[in-house]
Design an enzyme around this catalytic site. Structure first.
Site, mmCIF file in Angstrom:
data_model
loop_
_atom_site.group_PDB
_atom_site.id
_atom_site.type_symbol
_atom_site.label_atom_id
_atom_site.label_comp_id
_atom_site.label_asym_id
_atom_site.label_seq_id
_atom_site.Cartn_x
_atom_site.Cartn_y
_atom_site.Cartn_z
ATOM 1 N N GLY A 10 0.853 -1.182 0.000
ATOM 2 C CA GLY A 10 0.000 0.000 0.000
ATOM 3 C C GLY A 10 0.892 1.236 0.000
ATOM 4 O O GLY A 10 2.111 1.151 -0.207
ATOM 5 N N ALA A 12 2.125 3.010 2.356
ATOM 6 C CA ALA A 12 3.250 2.991 3.295
ATOM 7 C C ALA A 12 4.398 2.130 2.762
ATOM 8 O O ALA A 12 5.569 2.551 2.780
ATOM 9 C CB ALA A 12 2.789 2.481 4.655
ATOM 10 N N THR A 40 -4.930 0.682 0.445
ATOM 11 C CA THR A 40 -4.816 2.057 -0.077
ATOM 12 C C THR A 40 -5.728 2.268 -1.275
ATOM 13 O O THR A 40 -6.369 3.309 -1.424
ATOM 14 C CB THR A 40 -3.356 2.339 -0.485
ATOM 15 O OG1 THR A 40 -2.552 2.325 0.692
ATOM 16 C CG2 THR A 40 -3.211 3.682 -1.186
ATOM 17 N N ALA A 43 -9.176 3.689 -0.678
ATOM 18 C CA ALA A 43 -9.379 4.971 0.014
ATOM 19 C C ALA A 43 -10.087 5.936 -0.921
ATOM 20 O O ALA A 43 -9.733 6.064 -2.088
ATOM 21 C CB ALA A 43 -8.044 5.538 0.474
ATOM 22 N N GLN A 44 -11.076 6.624 -0.394
ATOM 23 C CA GLN A 44 -11.882 7.508 -1.252
ATOM 24 C C GLN A 44 -11.647 8.969 -0.921
ATOM 25 O O GLN A 44 -11.185 9.756 -1.728
ATOM 26 C CB GLN A 44 -13.367 7.185 -1.076
ATOM 27 C CG GLN A 44 -13.765 5.829 -1.611
ATOM 28 C CD GLN A 44 -15.264 5.564 -1.479
ATOM 29 O OE1 GLN A 44 -16.005 6.360 -0.925
ATOM 30 N NE2 GLN A 44 -15.701 4.445 -2.013
ATOM 31 N N GLY A 45 -12.014 9.335 0.330
ATOM 32 C CA GLY A 45 -12.098 10.758 0.697
ATOM 33 C C GLY A 45 -10.865 11.537 0.321
ATOM 34 O O GLY A 45 -10.951 12.576 -0.339
ATOM 35 N N GLY A 46 -9.696 11.031 0.723
ATOM 36 C CA GLY A 46 -8.488 11.707 0.319
ATOM 37 C C GLY A 46 -7.430 11.750 1.393
ATOM 38 O O GLY A 46 -7.351 10.877 2.246
ATOM 39 N N GLU A 110 -14.348 16.933 5.613
ATOM 40 C CA GLU A 110 -14.798 15.675 6.224
ATOM 41 C C GLU A 110 -15.007 15.882 7.716
ATOM 42 O O GLU A 110 -14.606 16.917 8.281
ATOM 43 C CB GLU A 110 -13.795 14.551 5.930
ATOM 44 C CG GLU A 110 -13.865 14.133 4.464
ATOM 45 C CD GLU A 110 -12.888 13.033 4.095
ATOM 46 O OE1 GLU A 110 -12.486 12.260 4.971
ATOM 47 O OE2 GLU A 110 -12.531 12.972 2.909
ATOM 48 N N HIS A 241 -16.375 2.702 10.101
ATOM 49 C CA HIS A 241 -16.835 3.796 9.253
ATOM 50 C C HIS A 241 -18.353 3.808 9.311
ATOM 51 O O HIS A 241 -18.989 2.756 9.205
ATOM 52 C CB HIS A 241 -16.358 3.617 7.813
ATOM 53 C CG HIS A 241 -16.454 4.875 7.008
ATOM 54 N ND1 HIS A 241 -17.650 5.375 6.563
ATOM 55 C CD2 HIS A 241 -15.505 5.748 6.601
ATOM 56 C CE1 HIS A 241 -17.427 6.505 5.902
ATOM 57 N NE2 HIS A 241 -16.130 6.757 5.919
ATOM 58 N N ARG A 285 -16.396 10.496 13.741
ATOM 59 C CA ARG A 285 -16.806 9.244 13.109
ATOM 60 C C ARG A 285 -17.406 8.237 14.084
ATOM 61 O O ARG A 285 -18.384 7.564 13.789
ATOM 62 C CB ARG A 285 -15.552 8.656 12.449
ATOM 63 C CG ARG A 285 -15.809 7.679 11.387
ATOM 64 C CD ARG A 285 -14.535 7.379 10.668
ATOM 65 N NE ARG A 285 -14.349 8.276 9.540
ATOM 66 C CZ ARG A 285 -13.388 8.132 8.645
ATOM 67 N NH1 ARG A 285 -12.532 7.150 8.755
ATOM 68 N NH2 ARG A 285 -13.284 8.953 7.645
ATOM 69 N N HIS A 346 -13.269 -0.404 9.552
ATOM 70 C CA HIS A 346 -12.615 0.446 8.552
ATOM 71 C C HIS A 346 -11.118 0.640 8.807
ATOM 72 O O HIS A 346 -10.317 0.523 7.879
ATOM 73 C CB HIS A 346 -13.315 1.798 8.554
ATOM 74 C CG HIS A 346 -12.832 2.772 7.527
ATOM 75 N ND1 HIS A 346 -12.882 2.514 6.164
ATOM 76 C CD2 HIS A 346 -12.290 4.007 7.644
ATOM 77 C CE1 HIS A 346 -12.394 3.562 5.509
ATOM 78 N NE2 HIS A 346 -12.014 4.464 6.379
ATOM 79 N N ARG A 381 -9.180 7.959 14.794
ATOM 80 C CA ARG A 381 -8.449 8.693 13.757
ATOM 81 C C ARG A 381 -9.324 9.746 13.091
ATOM 82 O O ARG A 381 -10.482 9.489 12.748
ATOM 83 C CB ARG A 381 -7.935 7.709 12.701
ATOM 84 C CG ARG A 381 -7.250 8.374 11.537
ATOM 85 C CD ARG A 381 -6.719 7.355 10.562
ATOM 86 N NE ARG A 381 -7.744 6.536 9.971
ATOM 87 C CZ ARG A 381 -8.541 6.913 8.972
ATOM 88 N NH1 ARG A 381 -8.435 8.125 8.453
ATOM 89 N NH2 ARG A 381 -9.434 6.078 8.489
ATOM 90 N N LEU A 387 -3.882 8.072 5.069
ATOM 91 C CA LEU A 387 -2.917 8.102 3.959
ATOM 92 C C LEU A 387 -1.743 9.010 4.342
ATOM 93 O O LEU A 387 -0.589 8.731 4.027
ATOM 94 C CB LEU A 387 -3.589 8.608 2.679
ATOM 95 C CG LEU A 387 -4.683 7.704 2.081
ATOM 96 C CD1 LEU A 387 -5.373 8.402 0.908
ATOM 97 C CD2 LEU A 387 -4.131 6.356 1.632
HETATM 98 C C1 SIN Z 1 -13.814 8.327 3.649
HETATM 99 O O1 SIN Z 1 -13.642 8.651 2.485
HETATM 100 O O2 SIN Z 1 -14.834 8.564 4.288
HETATM 101 C C2 SIN Z 1 -12.725 7.599 4.355
HETATM 102 C C3 SIN Z 1 -11.665 8.516 4.677
HETATM 103 C C4 SIN Z 1 -10.861 7.993 5.818
HETATM 104 O O3 SIN Z 1 -11.039 6.872 6.260
HETATM 105 O O4 SIN Z 1 -10.040 8.745 6.329
#
Ligand code: SIN
Length: 553
Positions: A10, A12, A40, A43-46, A110, A241, A285, A346, A381, A387
């Site tokens: 991934g 890392a 990895t 992963a969506q959000g960023g 987020e 999540h 979260r 998650h 987290r 990431l």
């Molecule tokens: C998400 O896109 O909601 C996940 C982002 C994350 O886990 O930091």
């Protein structure tokens, strides 16, 4: 220059391999599946970083510490936020093309961030974009290394990639990690010697039946480190999540969707988060995940609904192509109707205990990314810090290789306190006619008793159930077929990790961050970190002294 074994591919692991070749080390990168197969990629959000003029490292740090609920190591969190921007620039240099508009790089909001600072790529395909840029860099270097004359010192960095190669165990000699036992694609076990081993095998979402992780996330590095005698910490903190699509495979529905304005509704159509937290859908979260679990319990387990219809089809399809595709695959049109969502495992805040240079408690061993417990995340987290952590601490671990190759983090350091009853972590004898643990059973127990909502009674029941099973049999004698051998090693890792995670959760008599116990609903700030020493240590100590002394405070 040293020989370095990097395990995992991934973000890392790839960064560790790239930076270690930059530093002139001879690197072998092994990975369980194909190079791009990793957590990895999903992963969506960023990736969050203080890169914009209206933001600051201090503000990112405050948000990170607040989300961590008093359990962050402030030094680790500061390193994360301070070095983050430079590591994001490295990613851009390695070819990651973050999304832009006419005003520059675009950013999302987020949960629990006080401002928009999350860079993304391909809309919601950030992980895939990072993974493919880094894989291309690694492949290019590995191919170049093949053309160099063998054994010619100074001819350039060596990088050997071995795919479909699984970490089975670490080799420890004289108290120092000196390599690993690997299961190769030919089904043979082989020992590989290295001056340093960097574990980057990701988390262990497969402990749970519902997870946003790929099935290969079986905690191989954490389990092997623990068996080798390295300290692991804070395993009770598993982040769920809030919004995985409630269809088979539970694909992630990024928090960024709520950041754009989508809302959560129960079966009656009520926006329940408004009554729970001032941040509503963008509350931390753990708060959102627990609220959803409560709502689901009150509606016979039916998922809640994420209503993104107000965002409009064009934004949804352009900004979130991955989620749009997942909805379509499930026969859902999220521009037209709310979609069913539920919490799913998650991210693991716990892992191999490291210092802020990625060094584990055993000399020669490093852990980076989700495998590590650097202390940057504490009990919970902050979104899109994962990431970032992988990039920051992989880079630091490589820098530490040259500086202090034999130091290790002290598992008994002042910053580490807490208790865990080792009787729950002790290995069964293996001589009784108990059934062997299997993945379904482990996942069922973990979901029911060590999931979003926990209780002492449930965790004790989980510990008893797990103690009644034998560890899965591994090795070619158990089943010579390669896929079955891999599965057996994975299941054995999950079994080890389930036992110590349940023991840690039972020992933590409070609710904090991702760890919520109905019998101890309040936070107890005097409790700090939970550290588990290895099974070997437990067994040795148990024969000599009191069991309670085996798992350290
Ligand atoms: C998400 O896109 O909601 C996940 C982002 C994350 O886990 O930091």
């Amino acid at each position: 220059m040293a020989s370095v074994l990097v395990v995992g591919s991934g973000l890392a692991g790839l960064i560790a391999a790239i930076r270690a070749t930059d530093a002139g080390h001879t690197v072998t990168l092994v990975t369980k599946a194909a190079l791009p197969d990793s957590n990895t990629r999903y992963a969506q959000g960023g990736i969050a970083a203080a890169m914009f003029p209206d933001d600051s490292v201090e503000s990112h740090l405050v948000d990170t510490l607040r989300a961590g609920a008093g359990l962050c190591d402030p030094a680790a969190a500061r390193v994360l936020c301070m070095e983050g921007p430079a590591r994001v620039r490295d990613l851009i240099r390695f070819g990651v093309d973050f999304d832009r508009d006419e005003s520059g790089v675009t950013r999302g909001l987020e949960a629990a961030h006080s401002r928009s600072r999350v860079l993304h790529a391909g809309g919601d395909a950030t992980g895939a974009a990072i993974e493919s840029a880094l894989v291309a860099t690694v492949r290019e270097r590995a191919e170049r290394a093949l053309t160099l004359p063998a054994g010619t010192d100074g001819a350039g960095p060596r990088l050997l990639v071995r795919e479909h190669t699984m970490l089975v165990d670490l080799v420890v000699e004289g108290g120092r990690v000196g390599g690993a036992i690997l299961l190769g694609p030919d089904g043979e076990l082989q020992s590989l010697t290295a001056d340093s081993v960097i574990l980057a095998t990701g988390g262990a979402g497969s402990l749970y039946p519902h997870t946003t992780n790929p099935a290969l996330a079986t905690g191989d590095g954490v389990a092997a480190a623990w068996r080798a005698g390295a300290a692991v910490a804070d395993l009770e903190f598993y982040q769920f999540h809030p919004t995985a699509l409630a269809v088979p495979g539970t694909p992630l529905v990024s928090e960024a969707v709520r950041g754009e304005g989508a809302v959560l509704r129960n079966a009656l159509g009520t926006r329940f988060m408004l009554d729970v937290h001032p941040g509503a859908e963008l509350a931390p979260r753990d708060v959102v995940a627990r609220s959803i679990a409560h709502e689901m319990a009150g509606q016979d387990g039916a998922p809640v609904l994420l209503d993104a219809t107000g965002l409009g089809r064009e934004l949804l399809e352009h900004r979130f192509p991955t989620i749009t595709a997942a909805c379509r695959k499930a026969g859902l049109d999220w521009a037209a109707e709310p979609i069913p969502v539920a919490p799913a495992a998650h991210y693991w805040m716990g892992g191999v205990l490291t210092d802020i240079w990625g060094r584990a408690s055993l000399p020669g061993l490093y852990a980076v990314g989700e495998t590590a417990r650097t202390g940057a995340h504490g009990a919970n987290r902050l979104a899109s810090n994962s990431l970032l952590e992988a990039a920051v601490f992989a880079d630091r671990a490589v820098r530490a290789l040259g500086v202090s190759p034999v130091a290790g983090v002290d598992a008994g350091a002042d910053t580490v306190h807490g208790t865990m009853d080792s009787r729950h972590a002790a290995a069964p004898s293996g001589r009784s006619p108990r059934p062997f643990a299997d993945r379904d059973g482990i996942q069922r127990v973990m979901w029911q008793y060590a999931g979003v909502l926990r209780s002492g009674e449930g965790l004790a029941a989980a510990a008893t159930t797990l103690a009644g099973w034998n560890r899965p049999a591994t090795g070619p004698d158990a089943d010579p077929r390669l896929d079955m051998q891999i599965q057996a090693y994975e299941d054995a890792n999950l079994f080890d990790l389930a036992r110590i995670t349940v023991a840690a959760a039972l020992g933590r008599e409070e609710s904090r961050g991702a760890h919520y116990r109905s019998d101890f609903p309040s936070s107890r700030p005097e409790l700090a970190h939970t550290v588990a020493l290895s099974r070997a240590t437990v067994e040795t100590t148990e024969t000599n002294t009191e069991a309670e002394e085996a798992i350290a405070c």
